[in-house]
Design a protein around this motif. Structure first.
Motif, PDB file in Angstrom:
ATOM      1  N   SER A   1       0.685  -1.189   0.079  1.00 24.19           N
ATOM      2  CA  SER A   1       0.029   0.289  -0.202  1.00 24.19           C
ATOM      3  C   SER A   1       0.812   1.073  -0.030  1.00 24.19           C
ATOM      4  CB  SER A   1      -0.964  -0.015   1.047  1.00 24.19           C
ATOM      5  OG  SER A   1      -1.770   0.684   0.937  1.00 24.19           O
TER       6      SER A   1
ATOM      7  N   THR B   1       1.114   5.760  -1.274  1.00 22.52           N
ATOM      8  CA  THR B   1       0.756   6.284  -1.046  1.00 22.52           C
ATOM      9  C   THR B   1       1.639   7.925  -1.330  1.00 22.52           C
ATOM     10  OG1 THR B   1      -1.081   6.540   1.118  1.00 22.52           O
ATOM     11  CG2 THR B   1      -0.713   8.531  -0.014  1.00 22.52           C
TER      12      THR B   1
ATOM     13  N   THR C   1      -2.595  10.448  -5.932  1.00 17.33           N
ATOM     14  CA  THR C   1      -2.899   9.377  -6.445  1.00 17.33           C
ATOM     15  C   THR C   1      -2.097   7.959  -4.909  1.00 17.33           C
ATOM     16  OG1 THR C   1      -2.422  10.038  -8.111  1.00 17.33           O
ATOM     17  CG2 THR C   1      -1.486   8.016  -7.954  1.00 17.33           C
ATOM     18  N   HIS C   2      -3.340   7.168  -4.593  1.00 17.51           N
ATOM     19  CA  HIS C   2      -3.208   6.272  -4.358  1.00 17.51           C
ATOM     20  C   HIS C   2      -3.083   4.759  -4.636  1.00 17.51           C
ATOM     21  CE1 HIS C   2      -3.896   8.794  -1.377  1.00 17.51           C
ATOM     22  NE2 HIS C   2      -4.931   9.021  -1.484  1.00 17.51           N
ATOM     23  N   GLU C   3      -2.137   3.780  -4.115  1.00 19.96           N
ATOM     24  CA  GLU C   3      -2.284   2.303  -4.734  1.00 19.96           C
ATOM     25  C   GLU C   3      -2.537   1.142  -3.309  1.00 19.96           C
ATOM     26  OE1 GLU C   3       1.189   0.838  -6.927  1.00 19.96           O
ATOM     27  OE2 GLU C   3       0.335  -0.176  -7.756  1.00 19.96           O
TER      28      GLU C   3
ATOM     29  N   GLU D   1      -2.488  -2.763  -3.052  1.00 17.35           N
ATOM     30  CA  GLU D   1      -2.574  -4.362  -3.457  1.00 17.35           C
ATOM     31  C   GLU D   1      -1.713  -5.486  -2.846  1.00 17.35           C
ATOM     32  OE1 GLU D   1       0.810  -3.354  -7.037  1.00 17.35           O
ATOM     33  OE2 GLU D   1       0.631  -5.534  -7.319  1.00 17.35           O
TER      34      GLU D   1
ATOM     35  N   TRP E   1      -9.034   7.031   1.987  1.00 18.70           N
ATOM     36  CA  TRP E   1      -8.382   7.599   1.342  1.00 18.70           C
ATOM     37  C   TRP E   1      -9.460   8.709   1.071  1.00 18.70           C
ATOM     38  CZ3 TRP E   1      -7.327   3.123  -3.094  1.00 18.70           C
ATOM     39  CH2 TRP E   1      -6.012   3.278  -3.398  1.00 18.70           C
TER      40      TRP E   1
ATOM     41  N   ARG F   1      -5.893  -5.534  -6.776  1.00 18.39           N
ATOM     42  CA  ARG F   1      -4.601  -3.912  -7.004  1.00 18.39           C
ATOM     43  C   ARG F   1      -6.529  -3.119  -6.872  1.00 18.39           C
ATOM     44  NH1 ARG F   1      -2.591  -0.705 -11.513  1.00 18.39           N
ATOM     45  NH2 ARG F   1      -0.948   0.330 -10.548  1.00 18.39           N
TER      46      ARG F   1
ATOM     47  N   THR G   1      -6.440   1.152  -7.129  1.00 22.14           N
ATOM     48  CA  THR G   1      -5.607   2.705  -7.227  1.00 22.14           C
ATOM     49  C   THR G   1      -6.663   3.549  -7.773  1.00 22.14           C
ATOM     50  OG1 THR G   1      -5.470   2.484  -9.868  1.00 22.14           O
ATOM     51  CG2 THR G   1      -3.811   1.632  -8.548  1.00 22.14           C
ATOM     52  N   SER G   2      -5.925   4.979  -7.157  1.00 21.88           N
ATOM     53  CA  SER G   2      -6.768   5.848  -6.711  1.00 21.88           C
ATOM     54  C   SER G   2      -6.274   7.285  -8.054  1.00 21.88           C
ATOM     55  CB  SER G   2      -7.541   6.361  -5.386  1.00 21.88           C
ATOM     56  OG  SER G   2      -8.025   7.722  -5.628  1.00 21.88           O
ATOM     57  N   ASP G   3      -7.124   7.729  -8.854  1.00 23.30           N
ATOM     58  CA  ASP G   3      -6.132   9.293  -8.826  1.00 23.30           C
ATOM     59  C   ASP G   3      -7.421  10.182  -9.129  1.00 23.30           C
ATOM     60  OD1 ASP G   3      -7.950   9.395 -10.842  1.00 23.30           O
ATOM     61  OD2 ASP G   3      -6.346   7.849 -12.469  1.00 23.30           O
TER      62      ASP G   3
ATOM     63  N   ARG H   1     -14.150   0.479 -13.527  1.00 18.37           N
ATOM     64  CA  ARG H   1     -13.500   1.495 -13.484  1.00 18.37           C
ATOM     65  C   ARG H   1     -14.068   2.390 -12.576  1.00 18.37           C
ATOM     66  NH1 ARG H   1      -9.681   6.006 -14.936  1.00 18.37           N
ATOM     67  NH2 ARG H   1     -10.830   7.526 -15.694  1.00 18.37           N
TER      68      ARG H   1
END
Length: 152
Positions: A3, A5, A18-20, A22, A46, A83, A85-87, A145
């Motif tokens: 994880s 950030t 942007t976050h991830e 997995e 988030w 996984r 993700t965020s943008d 998405r």
């Protein structure tokens, strides 16, 4: 578990982080349940609080995709990979399993069927969704998405 950030970088066009996240999960109902719960917790962290439309929608999509990975993509001894993700514009969830011969196709089940509506829910809730072959190994990734409102 991974994880990250990345550091905040303010620009004239975007101040969104942007976050991830997995992680691999056991290909069991318990693994799918844990994945769903961690997606909801991560979204809350988030800035998409519990019991909001975005958190509830992405968590439901995660539940459907992970349940399908366990039910239809299970290969004994193999895990599934999630996984998230965020943008600034969207959230994307990907679930990868090791089965290649079953390509997910949403179908309309009989009215009295007890199963078979998961991908219909994903298609209805997600802005876009699809499948891609797994990179570097047998399997596939099912992704969805959800476009979000750009936060100031």
């Amino acid at each position: 578990m991974k994880s990250t950030t990345p550091p905040h970088s303010a620009t004239a066009q975007s101040t969104a982080l942007t976050h991830e996240f997995e992680m691999r999960f056991t290909s069991t109902p318990r693994g799918a349940r844990l994945a769903r719960r961690l997606v909801s917790h991560r979204l809350h962290d988030w800035g998409y609080p519990y019991n909001t439309t975005v958190n509830d929608t992405v968590t439901l999509i995660a539940a459907e995709l992970t349940a399908n990975a366990v039910r239809h993509g299970h290969v004994p001894g193999r895990d599934f990979h999630l996984r998230l993700t965020s943008d600034a514009a969207a959230l994307r969830i990907e679930v990868t399993d090791t089965r290649t011969e079953l390509t997910p196709i949403p179908t309309t089940p009989a009215p009295d069927a007890e199963a078979g509506r998961g991908l219909l829910l994903v298609a209805a809730l997600a802005t876009h969704w699809g499948t891609t072959p797994r990179t570097g190994a047998p399997g596939k990734t099912v992704w969805a998405r959800l476009d979000t409102i750009v936060r100031p």
